[in-house]
Motif scaffolding. Structure first.
Motif, PDB file in Angstrom:
ATOM      1  N   GLY A 150       0.784  -1.227   0.000  1.00 47.21           N
ATOM      2  CA  GLY A 150       0.000   0.000   0.000  1.00 47.21           C
ATOM      3  C   GLY A 150       0.815   1.276   0.000  1.00 47.21           C
ATOM      4  O   GLY A 150       0.263   2.368   0.090  1.00 47.21           O
ATOM      5  N   GLY A 151       2.118   1.161  -0.096  1.00 47.90           N
ATOM      6  CA  GLY A 151       2.976   2.340  -0.132  1.00 47.90           C
ATOM      7  C   GLY A 151       3.386   2.679  -1.555  1.00 47.90           C
ATOM      8  O   GLY A 151       2.937   2.075  -2.523  1.00 47.90           O
ATOM      9  N   TYR A 152       4.266   3.653  -1.666  1.00 44.34           N
ATOM     10  CA  TYR A 152       4.779   4.073  -2.964  1.00 44.34           C
ATOM     11  C   TYR A 152       6.295   4.162  -2.852  1.00 44.34           C
ATOM     12  O   TYR A 152       6.825   4.701  -1.873  1.00 44.34           O
ATOM     13  N   ARG A 153       7.015   3.606  -3.836  1.00 38.77           N
ATOM     14  CA  ARG A 153       8.472   3.541  -3.789  1.00 38.77           C
ATOM     15  C   ARG A 153       9.091   4.052  -5.080  1.00 38.77           C
ATOM     16  O   ARG A 153       8.476   3.986  -6.139  1.00 38.77           O
ATOM     17  N   VAL A 154      10.335   4.495  -4.962  1.00 35.92           N
ATOM     18  CA  VAL A 154      11.137   4.844  -6.130  1.00 35.92           C
ATOM     19  C   VAL A 154      12.564   4.381  -5.844  1.00 35.92           C
ATOM     20  O   VAL A 154      13.023   4.430  -4.694  1.00 35.92           O
ATOM     21  N   GLY A 155      13.231   3.860  -6.883  1.00 34.47           N
ATOM     22  CA  GLY A 155      14.572   3.320  -6.698  1.00 34.47           C
ATOM     23  C   GLY A 155      15.576   3.878  -7.688  1.00 34.47           C
ATOM     24  O   GLY A 155      15.234   4.174  -8.838  1.00 34.47           O
TER      25      GLY A 155
END
Length: 191
Positions: A150-155
């Protein structure tokens, strides 16, 4: 007249729509989705590789305006791990990192320059061994989106090369052992 009114209304709505803003991210060190690795030549014959097991940081990023990004990372220098206890003890000693006197290293960005679609040059100040010097980290965005929780990520992944001598580390193992290649893998969870 109705078309003009509709056009004016749409224009007014677009003018009040929120602009995309940078989001703040915490580097996911708890889930081990980030790493700070190093590689240095050992007397010119082979590569010594390792990592720092403890670090923390955060960054701000907006895909629509990547040059407004910023990042700050603090590394626990005593967490150096080259997979050899005696060697690690020596690298942590006064000959190299002197972790009892300089327990942390820190990188703080000063500006971001866009290279290509997903490539950035992050300029900043690296403090290591009590010395602060400007460095540039070449960064490529790996991806971003919603995660299964349910989160948002960037790598991102990035590389830079530093000189130990420039940071006041005079002890060396051969002429080719001054340059240290740093490889960074950062996955951030939006706050």
């Amino acid at each position: 007249m109705k078309k003009q009114l509709l056009a004016v209304s749409l224009f007014a709505l677009m003018g009040t729509a929120p602009l995309a803003q940078a989001a703040d991210y915490a580097i996911d060190t708890k889930g081990a989705h980030a790493s700070v690795n190093f590689k240095v030549k050992h007397i010119g014959f082979s590569w010594l590789t390792g990592r720092f097991n403890k670090f923390d940081g955060q960054f701000s990023y907006d895909a629509e305006n990547p040059t407004a990004a910023s990042i700050e990372v603090t590394i626990d220098t005593s967490s150096l791990d080259s997979n050899h206890a005696e060697r690690d003890k020596h690298i942590r000693s006064g000959d190299f990192l002197n972790v009892s006197k300089f327990p942390t290293a820190k990188f703080v960005s000063t500006k971001v320059v866009k290279d290509d679609d997903d490539e950035l040059d992050i300029h900043g100040n690296l403090t290591l061994h009590g010395v602060t010097k400007p460095v540039v980290i070449e960064v490529e965005k790996v991806g971003e989106g919603k995660d299964p929780w349910g989160g948002y990520r960037v790598g991102f992944e990035g590389t830079t090369t530093i000189s130990m001598r420039e940071f006041g580390i005079e002890h060396k193992l051969g002429d080719l052992a001054d340059s240290v290649e740093l490889e960074l893998h950062v996955e951030g969870v939006r706050k």
